[in-house]
Design an enzyme around this catalytic site. Structure first.
Site, PDB file in Angstrom:
ATOM      1  N   GLN A  24       0.815  -1.211   0.000  1.00 60.54           N
ATOM      2  CA  GLN A  24       0.000   0.000   0.000  1.00 60.54           C
ATOM      3  C   GLN A  24       0.854   1.269   0.000  1.00 60.54           C
ATOM      4  O   GLN A  24       2.054   1.237   0.254  1.00 60.54           O
ATOM      5  CB  GLN A  24      -0.925   0.010   1.217  1.00 60.54           C
ATOM      6  CG  GLN A  24      -2.001  -1.060   1.152  1.00 60.54           C
ATOM      7  CD  GLN A  24      -3.069  -0.861   2.209  1.00 60.54           C
ATOM      8  OE1 GLN A  24      -3.115  -1.579   3.192  1.00 60.54           O
ATOM      9  NE2 GLN A  24      -3.923   0.118   2.011  1.00 60.54           N
ATOM     10  N   HIS A  25       0.177   2.376  -0.299  1.00 65.45           N
ATOM     11  CA  HIS A  25       0.659   3.753  -0.107  1.00 65.45           C
ATOM     12  C   HIS A  25       1.683   4.246  -1.127  1.00 65.45           C
ATOM     13  O   HIS A  25       1.909   5.451  -1.226  1.00 65.45           O
ATOM     14  CB  HIS A  25       1.266   3.950   1.289  1.00 65.45           C
ATOM     15  CG  HIS A  25       0.473   3.382   2.407  1.00 65.45           C
ATOM     16  ND1 HIS A  25      -0.880   3.610   2.559  1.00 65.45           N
ATOM     17  CD2 HIS A  25       0.838   2.581   3.440  1.00 65.45           C
ATOM     18  CE1 HIS A  25      -1.301   2.969   3.640  1.00 65.45           C
ATOM     19  NE2 HIS A  25      -0.281   2.347   4.185  1.00 65.45           N
ATOM     20  N   ASP A  69      -2.521  -4.987   0.582  1.00 59.89           N
ATOM     21  CA  ASP A  69      -2.044  -6.297   1.021  1.00 59.89           C
ATOM     22  C   ASP A  69      -2.722  -6.806   2.287  1.00 59.89           C
ATOM     23  O   ASP A  69      -3.084  -7.983   2.377  1.00 59.89           O
ATOM     24  CB  ASP A  69      -0.525  -6.304   1.166  1.00 59.89           C
ATOM     25  CG  ASP A  69       0.025  -5.134   1.970  1.00 59.89           C
ATOM     26  OD1 ASP A  69      -0.764  -4.352   2.545  1.00 59.89           O
ATOM     27  OD2 ASP A  69       1.265  -4.989   2.022  1.00 59.89           O
TER      28      ASP A  69
END
Length: 466
Positions: free
Chosen positions: A71-72, A226
């Protein structure tokens, strides 16, 4: 037999699993490595995905596929869909100053938590966009769209080159700082606050939305972050808190309630089913075990044996595991520390024990925070590479104070993506109920002393900038 594909594009590697859509049985799989670092060009992920797909026997015969991923990460694209610069990943902390500025500019952490369920830290996407705008203005001027790693890979699999076709899902969008899981809407005002102007953003799909199609016509699911994919892949029951010990450590549980934590300890993410996924994340998890093994010159099996040969609490030795700074608590410039070093504790066994306990104490603090914000916690489901350590399995119940279930090792993120793909192919209100192997169960009485020692030591660390 209908087949589905699940893809996990993690920090370290890309995994592809091909499963029976009805039963979840594994048919074939593939894997390829990613380059190290906190800044990676997305082309490396695409190359690894192609290699993993080839090793898994291709996707020509699948009925649906979904991509889950780290992520991110900031994937910045120009108007032609070309990558502007290497992606800044979740574990890149150069935007810590930008995060602090954004908190102040909106009026504090509580304002951010109320707006989007999370409080800025260096991990989140908007802080990286602010860093880009301030430090690389020439690159920032080229950016027309921003997306996340799994969004970009899904888009690439679809064959589109139009940035207007990029799709995402609720779970990954909820980690950007400019999308609200509670309202299911983008906060473009916050994007403009962080980056200085609006951008093309991915369309946020529901649990069974279609993000595109493979060349064979099979639909691509919305994908997931995830952790949300892992929750789907483990088949966790209500009240099962998942503790994942990978590069980062995560503690999360599906919930009907969106938490609002102005301190930022609990992030109010979304899950893959239309609910919420309150989560606590630490930057230092399995890497703590890696570092301890390296320091002692042993492999992980020997590290585990050493840890279990020392007494609970390591006779007062405490390892505070902020080896790469820390996200929870938010101390990006902190370093690790060892406390309670005496003649009695100056041996490999005590250090090994302190490393395992320190890592688990940080995760147990995360569990406490989830419960304080209304999460139900009946059992712990322990997954990830660190869960393979016998010392971790046996010590964890004493720190979490609850039974610990350890499923057989598996690719739970990729499995969650595959289960989502089966849901997309089949339709319906709930994902398919795949059978799962029985987990090992570990139980022990709580040992409060370990948590008390850690609480006393965790604030006494050295700032790496001094």
């Amino acid at each position: 037999m209908a087949l589905v594909a699940g893809i996990d594009s993690s920090t370290q590697s890309c995994k592809v699993v091909i499963r029976d859509a009805e039963t979840g049985a594994l048919v074939r799989q593939g894997r390829a490595s990613h380059p190290d670092g906190t800044e990676v060009h997305p082309d490396a992920w695409w190359s690894a995905l192609q290699s993993a797909i080839e090793e898994a026997g291709g996707l020509d015969d699948v009925a649906a596929a979904s991509v889950a991923g780290q992520q991110h990460g900031m994937v910045a694209l120009d108007e032609n869909g070309e990558v502007v610069r290497p992606a800044l990943l979740w574990n890149d902390t150069r935007s810590a100053g930008a995060a602090a500025d954004l908190i102040a500019e909106l009026g504090g952490g509580e304002k951010w938590a109320e707006a989007v369920g999370i409080v800025p830290v260096a991990s989140f996407t908007l802080t990286k966009l602010r860093w880009l705008a301030r430090n690389e203005p020439a690159n920032a001027a080229k950016v027309a769209a921003v997306c996340l790693p799994h969004d970009w890979l899904t888009w690439k699999l679809s064959g589109s080159t139009d940035i207007a076709d990029i799709k995402t899902d609720r779970s990954d969008a909820s980690g950007t700082l400019y999308w609200s899981a509670k309202t299911n809407e983008y906060r473009r005002d916050l994007l403009e606050l962080g980056f200085g102007r609006d951008l093309v953003l991915p369309e946020v799909l529901g649990p069974t939305g279609i993000a595109g199609h493979l060349p064979n016509g099979a639909p691509l699911g919305p994908g997931a972050g995830d952790n949300a994919a892992a929750a789907l892949g483990t088949g966790a029951l209500p009240g099962d808190v998942i503790v994942s010990i990978g590069t980062s450590g995560t503690v999360f549980v599906s919930s009907d309630v969106a938490p609002v934590d102005g301190r930022g300890t609990v992030a109010g993410f979304a899950d893959t089913t239309g609910r919420f996924l309150p989560i606590v994340v630490t930057l230092n998890a399995a890497r703590v075990l890696d570092a301890a093994a390296k320091l002692l010159g042993v492999d992980h099996d020997e590290l585990s044996r050493l840890a279990l040969s020392a007494p609970a609490g390591a006779d007062g030795m405490v390892l505070v595991p902020y080896l790469e700074g820390e996200r929870t608590p938010n101390r990006p410039d902190a370093t690790g520390a060892i406390h309670g070093l005496t003649l009695k504790t100056s041996d490999p066994a005590h250090l090994a024990r302190a490393a395992v306990e320190g890592m688990l104490c940080a995760l147990a603090d995360g569990l406490d925070a989830l419960v304080a914000h209304g999460a139900e916690a009946n059992r712990i489901v322990l997954v990830g590479g660190g869960a393979r350590s016998e010392a971790v399995r046996r010590i964890a119940p004493a720190l979490f104070g609850k039974p610990v279930l350890v499923p057989p090792p598996g690719e739970y993120v990729a499995d969650g993506a595959a289960r989502q793909a089966a849901w997309v192919a089949r339709g319906g209100d709930t994902p398919p109920a795949w059978s799962a192997a029985s987990p090992e169960v570990y139980e022990d009485d709580p040992v409060p002393l370990i948590r008390e020692q850690y609480a006393a030591a965790q604030n006494a660390v050295i700032d790496r900038t001094r």
